[in-house]
Design an enzyme around this catalytic site. Structure first.
Site, PDB file in Angstrom:
ATOM      1  N   ASP A   1      16.243 -10.363  -8.708  1.00  0.00           N
ATOM      2  CA  ASP A   1      16.715  -9.768  -7.458  1.00  0.00           C
ATOM      3  C   ASP A   1      16.988  -8.308  -7.791  1.00  0.00           C
ATOM      4  O   ASP A   1      17.911  -7.995  -8.551  1.00  0.00           O
ATOM      5  CB  ASP A   1      17.991 -10.466  -6.979  1.00  0.00           C
ATOM      6  CG  ASP A   1      18.539  -9.840  -5.699  1.00  0.00           C
ATOM      7  OD1 ASP A   1      18.068  -8.750  -5.297  1.00  0.00           O
ATOM      8  OD2 ASP A   1      19.451 -10.446  -5.105  1.00  0.00           O
ATOM      9  N   VAL A   2      16.192  -7.418  -7.242  1.00  0.00           N
ATOM     10  CA  VAL A   2      16.307  -6.006  -7.642  1.00  0.00           C
ATOM     11  C   VAL A   2      17.649  -5.383  -7.244  1.00  0.00           C
ATOM     12  O   VAL A   2      17.999  -4.313  -7.730  1.00  0.00           O
ATOM     13  CB  VAL A   2      15.140  -5.127  -7.117  1.00  0.00           C
ATOM     14  CG1 VAL A   2      13.828  -5.516  -7.764  1.00  0.00           C
ATOM     15  CG2 VAL A   2      15.066  -5.140  -5.607  1.00  0.00           C
TER      16      VAL A   2
ATOM     17  N   LYS B   1      12.579   5.383   3.142  1.00  0.00           N
ATOM     18  CA  LYS B   1      11.322   5.839   2.544  1.00  0.00           C
ATOM     19  C   LYS B   1      11.313   7.359   2.359  1.00  0.00           C
ATOM     20  O   LYS B   1      10.725   7.863   1.396  1.00  0.00           O
ATOM     21  CB  LYS B   1      10.133   5.349   3.379  1.00  0.00           C
ATOM     22  CG  LYS B   1       9.961   3.823   3.345  1.00  0.00           C
ATOM     23  CD  LYS B   1       9.753   3.284   1.918  1.00  0.00           C
ATOM     24  CE  LYS B   1       9.464   1.797   1.879  1.00  0.00           C
ATOM     25  NZ  LYS B   1       9.229   1.272   0.517  1.00  0.00           N
TER      26      LYS B   1
ATOM     27  N   TYR C   1      14.597   1.998   7.703  1.00  0.00           N
ATOM     28  CA  TYR C   1      13.366   1.994   6.895  1.00  0.00           C
ATOM     29  C   TYR C   1      12.837   3.413   6.737  1.00  0.00           C
ATOM     30  O   TYR C   1      12.482   3.841   5.632  1.00  0.00           O
ATOM     31  CB  TYR C   1      12.313   1.101   7.564  1.00  0.00           C
ATOM     32  CG  TYR C   1      11.073   0.871   6.723  1.00  0.00           C
ATOM     33  CD1 TYR C   1      11.086  -0.045   5.672  1.00  0.00           C
ATOM     34  CD2 TYR C   1       9.890   1.566   6.972  1.00  0.00           C
ATOM     35  CE1 TYR C   1       9.942  -0.259   4.900  1.00  0.00           C
ATOM     36  CE2 TYR C   1       8.748   1.349   6.211  1.00  0.00           C
ATOM     37  CZ  TYR C   1       8.783   0.435   5.182  1.00  0.00           C
ATOM     38  OH  TYR C   1       7.665   0.225   4.405  1.00  0.00           O
TER      39      TYR C   1
HETATM   40  N1  LIG Z   1       2.689  -3.543   4.490  1.00  0.00           N
HETATM   41  C1  LIG Z   1       2.718  -2.303   4.936  1.00  0.00           C
HETATM   42  O1  LIG Z   1       2.106  -1.941   5.963  1.00  0.00           O
HETATM   43  C2  LIG Z   1       3.472  -1.259   4.171  1.00  0.00           C
HETATM   44  C3  LIG Z   1       3.267   0.086   4.507  1.00  0.00           C
HETATM   45  C4  LIG Z   1       3.912   1.075   3.789  1.00  0.00           C
HETATM   46  C5  LIG Z   1       4.731   0.744   2.722  1.00  0.00           C
HETATM   47  N2  LIG Z   1       4.932  -0.574   2.416  1.00  0.00           N
HETATM   48  C6  LIG Z   1       5.801  -0.852   1.263  1.00  0.00           C
HETATM   49  O2  LIG Z   1       5.053  -1.530   0.281  1.00  0.00           O
HETATM   50  C7  LIG Z   1       5.919  -2.347  -0.515  1.00  0.00           C
HETATM   51  C8  LIG Z   1       5.357  -3.759  -0.582  1.00  0.00           C
HETATM   52  O3  LIG Z   1       5.271  -4.257   0.729  1.00  0.00           O
HETATM   53  P1  LIG Z   1       4.350  -5.500   1.130  1.00  0.00           P
HETATM   54  O4  LIG Z   1       3.839  -5.189   2.489  1.00  0.00           O
HETATM   55  O5  LIG Z   1       3.413  -5.839   0.039  1.00  0.00           O
HETATM   56  O6  LIG Z   1       5.494  -6.606   1.288  1.00  0.00           O
HETATM   57  P2  LIG Z   1       5.563  -8.203   1.021  1.00  0.00           P
HETATM   58  O7  LIG Z   1       6.674  -8.680   1.895  1.00  0.00           O
HETATM   59  O8  LIG Z   1       4.229  -8.833   1.111  1.00  0.00           O
HETATM   60  O9  LIG Z   1       6.035  -8.245  -0.498  1.00  0.00           O
HETATM   61  C9  LIG Z   1       7.294  -7.765  -0.868  1.00  0.00           C
HETATM   62  C10 LIG Z   1       7.743  -8.510  -2.096  1.00  0.00           C
HETATM   63  O10 LIG Z   1       9.031  -8.013  -2.461  1.00  0.00           O
HETATM   64  C11 LIG Z   1       9.830  -9.114  -2.817  1.00  0.00           C
HETATM   65  N3  LIG Z   1      11.243  -8.799  -2.648  1.00  0.00           N
HETATM   66  C12 LIG Z   1      11.929  -8.641  -1.493  1.00  0.00           C
HETATM   67  N4  LIG Z   1      13.226  -8.449  -1.757  1.00  0.00           N
HETATM   68  C13 LIG Z   1      13.358  -8.454  -3.100  1.00  0.00           C
HETATM   69  C14 LIG Z   1      14.455  -8.324  -3.978  1.00  0.00           C
HETATM   70  N5  LIG Z   1      15.710  -8.131  -3.519  1.00  0.00           N
HETATM   71  N6  LIG Z   1      14.234  -8.395  -5.311  1.00  0.00           N
HETATM   72  C15 LIG Z   1      12.977  -8.605  -5.781  1.00  0.00           C
HETATM   73  N7  LIG Z   1      11.908  -8.762  -4.997  1.00  0.00           N
HETATM   74  C16 LIG Z   1      12.099  -8.685  -3.669  1.00  0.00           C
HETATM   75  C17 LIG Z   1       9.384 -10.243  -1.908  1.00  0.00           C
HETATM   76  O11 LIG Z   1       9.751 -11.525  -2.448  1.00  0.00           O
HETATM   77  C18 LIG Z   1       7.885 -10.028  -1.861  1.00  0.00           C
HETATM   78  O12 LIG Z   1       7.221 -10.746  -2.899  1.00  0.00           O
HETATM   79  C19 LIG Z   1       7.297  -2.243   0.149  1.00  0.00           C
HETATM   80  O13 LIG Z   1       8.066  -1.281  -0.533  1.00  0.00           O
HETATM   81  C20 LIG Z   1       6.974  -1.754   1.552  1.00  0.00           C
HETATM   82  O14 LIG Z   1       8.046  -1.050   2.139  1.00  0.00           O
HETATM   83  C21 LIG Z   1       4.327  -1.576   3.118  1.00  0.00           C
END
Ligand SMILES: NC(=O)c1ccc[n+]([C@@H]2O[C@H](COP(=O)([O-])OP(=O)(O)OC[C@H]3O[C@@H](n4cnc5c(N)ncnc54)[C@H](O)[C@@H]3O)[C@@H](O)[C@H]2O)c1
Length: 245
Positions: free
Chosen positions: A62-63, A159, A155
């Site tokens: 858990d980060v 970011k 959010y």
């Molecule tokens: N999907 C998009 O369109 C998008 C766009 C821009 C940025 N992002 C960023 O990209 C990154 C990844 O997003 P994604 O879309 O792959 O999300 P996702 O939800 O598919 O994956 C996120 C992962 O983070 C893990 N996680 C959540 N809380 C946690 C915690 N407290 N400790 C450890 N792990 C934890 C989850 O279990 C999951 O495996 C994020 O930082 C998100 O903000 C996503």
């Protein structure tokens, strides 16, 4: 291969972009540590990499828990001896909640995961990188760190904070041989936003489509590799052109 002899920690590596990054890093020769809250999916991701011939370890993390982060770093060093790359990828979304719709507890939840955990883990990893004379940190920010409208209040602020933090790190630790950059994905088809995808139009995206996790993973491999050795403090959009207009 492009990441031979590198050891990489990827937070949130069990799903979406993090999982694609873990797979792409391992395919390029890195030994990968998948740090995720979801232990079952993290183990699945690591097992998938191993069965494809790569090297990977899952560490339930858990980060937001500082002891978990200390354990993550200790396990990585015990298993692989060093940390060369840190991908701060774990993040949560606020479903476009405006400022008035955001409770204080929700703000803290988003900031603890998206910002404070990045600061805590980076501070645990930096001393080893400084001592070994180099390393690479890739922070997964967002186009929501560059413009408004791609997330809600917390959010978007979180970011933007990551981009400011990336600039600070890049300006401060470049002299120690540490390369620090941020990736700013546009809308990428992952479980994080799966529920919202149908409501997001693609006509504001010049390429008229959402991105794929593997496309972001390719960019992360490049930034982590020696090919990007003169990139420092860059905020690289990967958004189909969304932020150019
Ligand atoms: N999907 C998009 O369109 C998008 C766009 C821009 C940025 N992002 C960023 O990209 C990154 C990844 O997003 P994604 O879309 O792959 O999300 P996702 O939800 O598919 O994956 C996120 C992962 O983070 C893990 N996680 C959540 N809380 C946690 C915690 N407290 N400790 C450890 N792990 C934890 C989850 O279990 C999951 O495996 C994020 O930082 C998100 O903000 C996503």
């Amino acid at each position: 291969m492009r990441l031979d002899n590198k050891v990489a920690i990827i937070t949130g590596g069990a799903s979406g972009m993090g999982r694609a990054e873990a797979e792409a890093f391992a395919a390029e020769g890195a030994r990968v540590v998948i740090a995720d809250l979801n232990e079952v999916m993290a183990e699945e991701a690591a097992a998938g990499i191993r069965s494809a011939g790569g090297t990977a370890l899952a560490v339930r993390t858990d980060v937001t828990d500082e002891q978990n982060l200390e354990n993550l770093v200790a396990r990585t060093i015990a298993e692989y001896g060093q940390i060369d790359v840190l991908v701060n990828n774990a993040g949560v979304f606020d479903k476009y909640a405006t400022s008035l719709e955001t409770a204080g507890a929700q703000w803290d939840f988003i900031f603890n995961i998206n910002v404070k955990s990045v600061f805590n883990l980076t501070n645990l990893v930096l001393p080893g990188m400084i001592a070994q004379g180099g390393g690479s940190i890739v922070n997964i920010a967002s186009v929501a760190g560059l413009v408004a409208g791609k997330g809600g209040a917390a959010y978007t602020a979180s970011k933007h904070a990551i981009i400011g933090y990336t600039k600070h790190l890049a300006a401060t630790y470049g002299k120690d041989g540490i390369k620090i950059n941020a990736i700013c994905p546009g809308t990428i088809s992952t479980p994080l936003i799966a529920a919202s995808l149908a409501d997001i139009p693609t006509d504001a995206i010049p390429l008229r489509r959402f991105g794929e996790s593997a496309e972001v993973a390719d960019l992360a491999v490049f930034l982590a590799s020696d090919e990007a050795k003169f990139m420092q403090g860059a905020m690289v959009p990967i958004d189909g052109g969304f932020t150019i207009q």
